[in-house]
Each structure stands twice: as structure tokens, then as C-alpha cells.
Design an enzyme around this catalytic site. Structure first.
Site, PDB file in Angstrom:
ATOM      1  N   GLY A 220      10.454  37.881  -3.578  1.00 15.24           N
ATOM      2  CA  GLY A 220      11.876  38.165  -3.677  1.00 15.24           C
ATOM      3  C   GLY A 220      12.433  37.756  -5.023  1.00 15.24           C
ATOM      4  N   ALA A 222      14.206  35.745  -8.196  1.00 12.06           N
ATOM      5  CA  ALA A 222      13.937  34.468  -8.855  1.00 12.06           C
ATOM      6  C   ALA A 222      14.914  33.398  -8.385  1.00 12.06           C
ATOM      7  CB  ALA A 222      14.014  34.640 -10.370  1.00 12.06           C
ATOM      8  N   ASN A 223      16.169  33.764  -8.186  1.00 10.39           N
ATOM      9  CA  ASN A 223      17.156  32.768  -7.768  1.00 10.39           C
ATOM     10  C   ASN A 223      16.776  32.131  -6.437  1.00 10.39           C
ATOM     11  OD1 ASN A 223      18.739  33.132 -10.028  1.00 10.39           O
ATOM     12  ND2 ASN A 223      20.093  34.619  -9.061  1.00 10.39           N
ATOM     13  N   THR A 224      16.434  32.963  -5.450  1.00 10.54           N
ATOM     14  CA  THR A 224      16.043  32.430  -4.143  1.00 10.54           C
ATOM     15  C   THR A 224      14.743  31.650  -4.242  1.00 10.54           C
ATOM     16  OG1 THR A 224      17.141  34.277  -3.028  1.00 10.54           O
ATOM     17  CG2 THR A 224      15.541  33.018  -1.753  1.00 10.54           C
ATOM     18  N   GLU A 243       6.284  34.799  -5.302  1.00  8.92           N
ATOM     19  CA  GLU A 243       6.156  35.977  -6.167  1.00  8.92           C
ATOM     20  C   GLU A 243       7.563  36.458  -6.443  1.00  8.92           C
ATOM     21  OE1 GLU A 243       6.343  39.192  -8.002  1.00  8.92           O
ATOM     22  OE2 GLU A 243       6.380  39.907  -5.944  1.00  8.92           O
ATOM     23  N   CYS A 278       9.564  44.720  -9.234  1.00  9.87           N
ATOM     24  CA  CYS A 278       9.583  43.481 -10.019  1.00  9.87           C
ATOM     25  C   CYS A 278       8.827  43.626 -11.328  1.00  9.87           C
ATOM     26  CB  CYS A 278       9.035  42.315  -9.203  1.00  9.87           C
ATOM     27  SG  CYS A 278       7.413  42.594  -8.497  1.00  9.87           S
TER      28      CYS A 278
END
Length: 485
Positions: A220, A222-224, A243, A278
Site C-alpha cells: 500500500g 508509503a504513509n500507511t 511493499e 507503484c
């Protein structure tokens, strides 16, 4: 019924959850999120099932997974249509995803034997045995851009290794998660071996914070992912495989070869899936001069004429909508922010109806400090450069490290590029979004850790157990100093 817990479909008791098509607002799916208590019930069911599942012979676990693969093949068109409706991706694209769900299972089985099987060798009178053991209960968080294919890159290796699973799909794609869970149910897995909990942020927090999980496998944003990394700090007993995304650079050499082939490769890298992969190219480095000018002119012209439509349209579109109107607005705001910093639009994104937007190409060469963000959509930033060394230095100026590429017919340039670039997936004269299922997938830096994919996922689904064995104890001819028998 929304959730699959301990071998039963149950209704959620949390907040209301709905899924709509991003192209027509049609209601596709609705239910209620899993409450914290229901998340606990799913984790506890997986814990109970683990005690039996891990002891079953590999052949039995493999048979259940192969049964699932056959069900996916038999239902591939339904899966493709569900994904197309829920994500807005063109049907031709979701058909390839449905095929990949089943196709990677054979890779996962081979990986189990090659990377986590059992080996025995003799050394100095000892039998040295390497075994692998499952970790326990694995929480799997799925993304919305590949809601079938990517979660199963975690789920299948986990089950083959003897783990049990609690799967939380993206709140954007609950219908896809439910359809796939129905196929796992039909495959005959014992109750609790795989569980499904639907929900958004609160459900995800409850699952990630559960004391009953032994690992969390995440694909998912990058922030999460970074929030999860901080949450798991100080818990070395839990496996965390992340990932995440990338701010991926694509460098075009002056020796790029055929103009049309290069433009096509850029479009496949930047705008496939409406830029919602991504590995999509986010930054395009183009040489100064007439060849670079010609390339950009052709790129802008072709991109402006890309067919954009709903997934089932005829003739088939290249791009569909973004996953939601909110996601589309993020891209439009990013474009405005880059323009405010001094970026010059070569092709300006426009909002259409629903979650449709047109692709954007913006020259950001004049921006002194380019924001290091992943713009998850059809927005391509162009930077003009003078030398390949300068382009590579700029390309590496990112906290991410997922994918990178060079388009060049010059072998010496490729040798320099592959030696100096910092990324986990590095392609030459191929689209950035192309990756092999039996190769490592991922990169250094803020793009994640480990290598979540069908093949290398085996590494984080089992731990190695090393044994030195003998049939009897041995008394050496010479005892250690200070010991008398």
C-alpha cells in the site's frame, strides 16, 4: 454477510462500508465494517487453526492451494469484471490480473521448495539439517490497485508455509476481497485457516495492533506503511513485510533509438492503470537538445490522444478513471502545486466526469527543490539534463528506491547507469511497470523492506531452523581442559 471468520460468514457490527464504481457511482457492494471484537475473533480463530494447519503435510496444504487456483481459472472472467467495476481499470487489464492470481501459485510452490524446504548434509561426523517452520498468524493488508493479484502474493506463500491468515482488503475494493474469499471457502480450507475482515482505518488499526498476530504483510501507500513501521518498533518478535511506493525515475538517453518505440515505452511506464501502479514512472529525465525536444513533442501529442473511458467501452480504452474522485483531486492539486513552484505544463490534466481525469505532463526543470512525493496517478514530471551523470544524480535524489529505468542503445551508458542507480527494479529499454513474478519485487529506502512477491515472499513466511544431529552422544578422545570423568 461481510466477513469470513472461523469458517462462517458473519455481518459486521462496525461502521457502514460501501463500494461504488468510480466511473458511474453505481453501488456495487455494501456492508458493515468489522468491529474490534470481530477482528479479535478472526485472529483467535486463526490462532486456533494454526495448531492443526502447521502439522498437516505440505502435500495437503498444496492441494488446497491448487484447488483455489483451479477455481480462480474457472471464475477468471467474473473476477476480471468485478475488479474492473470496482477499480475502473479497463477489462483487458483486469483479465491479465485475474490470470496472474492463478499463474503465480505455481511460482509460490516452487519457491517453497527452493527457498524454504529441508536440506541435509554431513560435516565433521555430524548431520546438519536445515528446516523451516511457519511463523503463526499473518495479517495481510491488500491494496486497491491490484486487489486480487497482490494480496495473493502474500496469502498463498503464507498458507503453503503452514501459517494462517487474516486478510483485510482495501476499503476501496471490498467486493473483490469477498469474491476471492468465497473461492478460498470452496477450496475447502479448514475453518480459521483464512479469515476475511472488511473495513477502513479503524479495522486496520485493530488488526495491526492485535497481540495475536505474528506478522503483518502489507502492500500500500508509503504513509500507511511508515505508520505501521513506527507502530511495530520494539517488537522484533513480529514479522513486518512492507511493499510501498516509489518516486520512480526514467532516464531517456540521447541514444534512445526508435522514437515511436521510446514514446510507447514511456506511456506504458507512466500512464498504464491511469498511473496507479507503484512502479510507474513519476520523473522523466530527457536530454537537452533537438532529440529531446522531438521526443517530448511526440510524447505530448500521443498522450493527449490516449483513449480514456469506462472499463467495458468499445473500442477498449487505454485508461480508465482513478479509483475515486478523491484520488483524482489529489493529482489535480499536485499539478497545481508544481505549477505554483515554477513547473510548466506541457499537457495539463483536466477533470472530466466522476473520477476521470486526463493525463498530465509538466516540465519541472526550473523547480530548484522538487518535492519528493509519489503522485499516484497520471502525472509525469519532466526534467531536462545535460549529461548522463547529472541525470543519474538527480534520479537518485529521492528517499524511495522502487524502480528506475534507462532507455539507451549504448551499452556503456547502461553499464554506468546500472552501476550508479539506486533502485530494486532497474530496467533497460523496457517499461518500468514490467516485473517478473519469480524475481525480487521491491526496493531500498522508503519503498519498503524485504521483497514481497510470489517467489521471494517465501523468505518472510517461514523461519529457518538449523540442527546439528547425531544418533548418539560422543565422547572425544581428548576432554576439554578442566573436565574429568
Amino acid at each position: 454477510m461481510t466477513h469470513w471468520i472461523a469458517g462462517e460468514w458473519v455481518a459486521g457490527t462496525g461502521e457502514k462500508l460501501q463500494s461504488h464504481t468510480p466511473y458511474s457511482h453505481e453501488l456495487l457492494w455494501q456492508g458493515y465494517s468489522a468491529s474490534g471484537e470481530q477482528v479479535d475473533a478472526a485472529v483467535n480463530a486463526a490462532r486456533r487453526a494454526f495448531l492443526d494447519w502447521k502439522k498437516r503435510p505440505f502435500a495437503e496444504r498444496e492441494q488446497k492451494v491448487l484447488a483455489f487456483a483451479e477455481l480462480v481459472k474457472a471464475n477468471s472472467e467474473q473476477i476480471a469484471q468485478v475488479i474492473a467495476k470496482e477499480t475502473g481499470k479497463p477489462l483487458w487489464e483486469t483479465r491479465t490480473e485475474a490470470a496472474s492470481i492463478a499463474g503465480k501459485i505455481a511460482i509460490s510452490i516452487r519457491a517453497y521448495h527452493e527457498r524454504t524446504g529441508e536440506t541435509v548434509r554431513e560435516a565433521a561426523g555430524n548431520q546438519l539439517v536445515l528446516r523451516h517452520r511457519p511463523l503463526g498468524v499473518m495479517a495481510v493488508f491488500g491494496p486497491y490497485n491490484f486487489p486480487g493479484h497482490l494480496p495473493n502474493g502474500h496469502i498463498v506463500p503464507a498458507l503453503l508455509a503452514g501459517n494462517t491468515v487474516v486478510f483485510k482488503p482495501s476499503e476501496q475494493t471490498p467486493w473483490t476481497g469477498e469474491v476471492l474469499m468465497q473461492l478460498w471457502q470452496q477450496a475447502g480450507l479448514p475453518a480459521g485457516v483464512i479469515n476475511l475482515v472488511q473495513g477502513s482505518k479503524e479495522t486496520g488499526i485493530a488488526l495491526a495492533q492485535s497481540r495475536g498476530i505474528d506478522g503483518l504483510l502489507f502492500t500500500g501507500s508509503a504513509n500507511t506503511g511508515h505508520l505501521l513501521h513506527r507502530q511495530f518498533a520494539g517488537q522484533p518478535d513480529k514479522m513486518l513485510a512492507l511493499e510501498m511506493g516509489g518516486n520512480n525515475p526514467m532516464v531517456i538517453s540521447e541514444h534512445y533509438g526508435d522514437l515511436d518505440a521510446t514514446v510507447y515505452t514511456i506511456i506504458q511506464s507512466a500512464f498504464i492503470s491511469s498511473g496507479q501502479r507503484c512502479t510507474c514512472a513519476r520523473r522523466l529525465y530527457v536530454p537537452l537538445g533537438t532529440k529531446g525536444d522531438a521526443l517530448l513533442d511526440k510524447l505530448v501529442s500521443v498522450t493527449a490522444n490516449l483513449r480514456i473511458d469506462q472499463p467495458f467501452a468499445e473500442p477498449a480504452p487505454f485508461m480508465g478513471p482513478l479509483v475515486s474522485e478523491a484520488a483524482a483531486q489529489v493529482i489535480l492539486k499536485a499539478q497545481a502545486d508544481l505549477q505554483a513552484l515554477g513547473g510548466k505544463s506541457l499537457l495539463e490534466a483536466r477533470a472530466l466526469h466522476a473520477a476521470f481525469i486526463t493525463p498530465a505532463i509538466i516540465d519541472v526543470t526550473a523547480i530548484e527543490r522538487l518535492p519528493d512525493d509519489e503522485y499516484f496517478g497520471p502525472l509525469l514530471q519532466v526534467v531536462r539534463y545535460q549529461t548522463l551523470a547529472q541525470a543519474v544524480e538527480l534520479a537518485n535524489d529521492t528517499r524511495f528506491g522502487l524502480s528506475a529505468g534507462l532507455v539507451s542503445t549504448d551499452d556503456g551508458e547502461w553499464d554506468y547507469f546500472v552501476e550508479h542507480i539506486r533502485a530494486g527494479i532497474v530496467n533497460r529499454n523496457r517499461q518500468l511497470t514490467g516485473a517478473s513474478g519469480d524475481a525480487p519485487f521491491g526496493g531500498p529506502g522508503a519503498s519498503g523492506n524485504l521483497r514481497p512477491s510470489a517467489f521471494y515472499a517465501a523468505d518472510y513466511c517461514a523461519y529457518p531452523m538449523a540442527s546439528m544431529e547425531g544418533e548418539t552422544t560422543l565422547l572425544p578422545a581428548t576432554l576439554s581442559p578442566g573436565v574429568e570423568l
